[in-house]
Every structure is written in structure tokens, then in C-alpha cells.
Design a protein around this motif. Structure first.
Motif, PDB file in Angstrom:
ATOM      1  N   GLN A 174       0.823  -1.210   0.000  1.00 35.84           N
ATOM      2  CA  GLN A 174       0.000   0.000   0.000  1.00 35.84           C
ATOM      3  C   GLN A 174       0.854   1.257   0.000  1.00 35.84           C
ATOM      4  O   GLN A 174       0.549   2.239  -0.696  1.00 35.84           O
ATOM      5  CB  GLN A 174      -0.922  -0.013   1.227  1.00 35.84           C
ATOM      6  N   ALA A 175       1.940   1.240   0.767  1.00 37.60           N
ATOM      7  CA  ALA A 175       2.830   2.398   0.809  1.00 37.60           C
ATOM      8  C   ALA A 175       3.476   2.630  -0.549  1.00 37.60           C
ATOM      9  O   ALA A 175       3.602   3.770  -1.018  1.00 37.60           O
ATOM     10  CB  ALA A 175       3.903   2.215   1.882  1.00 37.60           C
ATOM     11  N   LEU A 278      -2.527  16.236  -3.652  1.00 32.71           N
ATOM     12  CA  LEU A 278      -1.150  16.023  -3.176  1.00 32.71           C
ATOM     13  C   LEU A 278      -1.093  16.067  -1.648  1.00 32.71           C
ATOM     14  O   LEU A 278      -0.390  15.285  -1.015  1.00 32.71           O
ATOM     15  CB  LEU A 278      -0.220  17.079  -3.769  1.00 32.71           C
ATOM     16  N   THR A 279      -1.850  17.002  -1.081  1.00 33.67           N
ATOM     17  CA  THR A 279      -1.861  17.111   0.388  1.00 33.67           C
ATOM     18  C   THR A 279      -2.439  15.845   1.021  1.00 33.67           C
ATOM     19  O   THR A 279      -1.910  15.316   2.000  1.00 33.67           O
ATOM     20  CB  THR A 279      -2.677  18.334   0.808  1.00 33.67           C
ATOM     21  N   LYS A 280      -3.522  15.321   0.445  1.00 33.51           N
ATOM     22  CA  LYS A 280      -4.143  14.105   0.978  1.00 33.51           C
ATOM     23  C   LYS A 280      -3.209  12.914   0.854  1.00 33.51           C
ATOM     24  O   LYS A 280      -3.100  12.094   1.758  1.00 33.51           O
ATOM     25  CB  LYS A 280      -5.461  13.819   0.257  1.00 33.51           C
ATOM     26  N   LYS A 286       2.096   9.513   5.323  1.00 31.63           N
ATOM     27  CA  LYS A 286       2.532   9.664   6.710  1.00 31.63           C
ATOM     28  C   LYS A 286       1.799   8.676   7.622  1.00 31.63           C
ATOM     29  O   LYS A 286       2.386   8.067   8.518  1.00 31.63           O
ATOM     30  CB  LYS A 286       2.282  11.097   7.178  1.00 31.63           C
ATOM     31  N   GLU A 287       0.501   8.507   7.410  1.00 28.19           N
ATOM     32  CA  GLU A 287      -0.290   7.590   8.247  1.00 28.19           C
ATOM     33  C   GLU A 287       0.162   6.147   8.039  1.00 28.19           C
ATOM     34  O   GLU A 287       0.282   5.377   8.991  1.00 28.19           O
ATOM     35  CB  GLU A 287      -1.773   7.735   7.874  1.00 28.19           C
ATOM     36  N   LEU A 292       3.120   1.438   9.818  1.00 24.37           N
ATOM     37  CA  LEU A 292       4.186   0.485   9.539  1.00 24.37           C
ATOM     38  C   LEU A 292       5.187   0.434  10.669  1.00 24.37           C
ATOM     39  O   LEU A 292       5.675  -0.628  11.045  1.00 24.37           O
ATOM     40  CB  LEU A 292       4.890   0.871   8.239  1.00 24.37           C
ATOM     41  N   SER A 293       5.496   1.588  11.263  1.00 20.33           N
ATOM     42  CA  SER A 293       6.454   1.631  12.365  1.00 20.33           C
ATOM     43  C   SER A 293       5.919   0.908  13.595  1.00 20.33           C
ATOM     44  O   SER A 293       6.665   0.472  14.452  1.00 20.33           O
ATOM     45  CB  SER A 293       6.788   3.088  12.706  1.00 20.33           C
TER      46      SER A 293
END
Length: 299
Positions: A174-175, A278-280, A286-287, A292-293
Motif C-alpha cells: 500500500q505504501a 497532493l496534500t491528501k 505519513k499515516e 508500519l512503524s
């Protein structure tokens, strides 16, 4: 064959423990190899990578391998404690007090002797296995006890590990898709800005050409009038001055028109939609990275 100075019974016990340690070591090495293979299968899907992407992949691999090695070292230490527990329990039944010398664990000569013993023992193990294959085997004691529980625990952990790996691959996919979509949107925005820039440049060139034609015509009229009469020369000069002022004024209007055009372009729905998309996408990336982290330490 190398000997450790034990009786035959105790030497067989050492061999059994070495066989157990070798099997656990081989299993953990397969797990480490699978970490690298999973990275190749899930992340190495493009031809080129940036320094940040390579660093991120190596950081993730480091966390996984570090966890696997740390888990194996902890498990080895705990199993050694359990082995000592068995020996001490047997000694206490006969009122014996066993002592250990930790410094001997770093004795290079003894370590090399153990390594030679292990090499000699397990090199010839295949031959022994073939020779003993026809011998009747004793049934294991306590078949449904600790061994069965340990096997169930191993299977459960392996199944859970596979599920976590599959979930990690899904999140990474997905990333990657989000990054690809972000790159496409950025390219589309650059193309749109380039098209708008070309249009503004063409409009500016056209207006400058018209102004140049106007100035050329005024100069031609001025020259004709100057040749016709010196009386009107002063008026023509004044007209020329006025024309120059008009020219400067038109240039100022042209500059203002360019700024207004730029402002209108930024207020267009296409520009706002592109910027909002682009902002979304940045927020989604980031989410996803944040999610993932959370799973990588569990891995």
C-alpha cells in the motif's frame, strides 16, 4: 574421534544437547534468511531507489534481524539455565553441591576442543545413522508432555509470524502504491504548470509584438509629419512623449495582467484540486508509515 574426557553415557548426553543446539541454530538461520528474502520480494519491485528509500529498507531489515538474533540469544541463555537446573536438581538429590567456573567459558583451547568434537561427531553422524537405521528404536518417554506443548507453541508462533509477515507485506504494498500515485500527481501538476506557463508566454509575446508594431507605426507617422512641416515638430515631439508614456503605461498594465493571470491560475479548480490531492496523499503516506512503524518492532 575427539573426546571430552566424559564417560560414554555423559558424552552421549553432550551429543544430544549439541544436536538440539544445532537444530535450533539452523532454524533461526532459516528465519534470518527469510527476512532478507521477504525484503527482496516485497520492497525490491523497482529498478531504482533513492538514498532515503534504501536507508529505510535497511533500517527495517536491521530491526527484524536484530530482533531475531536477540530472541535466539535470549532463548539460548534460557535453555542453558534449564539444562543447569536439571543437573543441579539431580545433584541435590544426592546432597551434592556443584560449582561452575564462568571464566572457563572463554577458554579458547577448550572451545576449540569442543568445536573439533562437534565437527568429528556430526561429520560421521550420517554414517552412524545409516548403520543404525535397521536397529529398533526405543519409544520416547512422556510423548504427550513437554515435547508436545513445545511443538504446539512453535507451530503457533510460526503461524503468527507468517500472519505478521503477510500483514507487513500488504502495508508495504500500500505504501509503494501511494508513493507511485504521488509521483504521478506531481508529474501531472508539473505538466499543467508548464502548459499554463507556455500559454502565458505566448500571450506576453503577442502583446509585445502588438506594442512594437504600434511604436513602429507611430515612429513612421512622426517621421512623415516632421518632414512635412517644422511647425508641427513640437506637437509631434509632445505626441512622441505621450506615446512613450502610453507605452510605459501599457507595459505596467501588461505586468499587472501577468500577475492577475497568475493569481487566477492559482484560484482555478484544477490547481486547487491538484494541490488538495497532493496534500491528501502526503497525509496518507505519513499515516501508512506511522502504522508500519508500529508493526516492525513486533516483527
Amino acid at each position: 574421534m575427539a573426546e571430552l574426557g566424559f564417560s560414554e553415557h555423559h558424552q552421549n548426553e553432550v551429543i544430544n544437547y549439541m544436536r538440539f543446539a544445532r537444530s535450533k541454530r539452523a532454524l533461526r538461520l532459516k528465519t534470518v534468511d527469510s527476512c532478507f528474502q521477504d525484503l527482496k520480494d516485497s520492497r525490491l519491485v523497482e529498478e531504482t531507489f533513492t538514498v532515503d528509500e534504501v536507508s529505510d529498507m535497511l533500517d527495517g531489515l536491521q530491526v527484524v534481524v536484530h530482533g531475531e538474533v536477540e530472541s535466539e540469544l535470549i532463548h539460548t541463555a534460557h535453555t542453558n539455565v534449564l539444562l543447569l537446573r536439571q543437573l543441579f536438581s539431580q545433584a541435590e538429590k544426592f546432597y551434592l553441591k556443584l560449582q561452575t567456573d564462568v571464566s572457563e567459558l572463554e577458554n579458547r583451547e577448550l572451545l576449540e576442543q569442543v568445536a573439533e568434537f562437534e565437527k568429528a561427531e556430526f561429520t560421521s553422524s550420517n554414517k552412524k545413522a545409516n548403520q543404525d537405521s535397521n536397529k529398533p528404536k526405543l519409544a520416547p518417554l512422556n510423548e504427550g508432555g513437554v515435547s508436545e506443548l513445545l511443538n504446539k507453541q512453535i507451530f503457533r508462533l510460526q503461524d503468527e509470524n507468517e500472519k505478521l509477515k503477510a500483514r507487513l507485506r500488504t502495508i508495504e504494498s500500500q505504501a509503494t502504491s501511494a508513493l507511485d500515485e504521488k509521483s504521478k500527481l506531481e508529474r501531472a501538476l508539473k505538466d499543467l504548470q508548464r502548459v499554463q506557463g507556455d500559454q502565458k508566454l505566448a500571450l506576453k509575446n503577442k502583446e509585445i509584438t502588438n506594442l512594437e508594431d504600434t511604436v513602429s507605426a507611430l515612429r513612421s507617422d512622426f517621421q512623415k509629419t516632421l518632414n512635412a512641416s517644422t511647425v508641427t515638430q513640437k506637437n509631434l515631439e509632445e505626441n512622441l512623449v505621450a506615446t512613450k508614456h502610453d507605452f510605459l503605461k501599457v507595459q505596467e498594465q501588461l505586468t499587472m495582467a501577468e500577475k492577475e493571470l497568475e493569481k487566477k491560475f492559482q484560484q482555478t479548480a484544477a490547481y486547487r484540486n491538484m494541490k488538495e490531492m497532493l496534500t491528501k496523499k502526503n497525509d496518507q503516506i505519513k499515516e501508512i508509515r506511522k502504522r508500519l512503524s508500529k508493526y516492525e518492532p513486533d516483527e
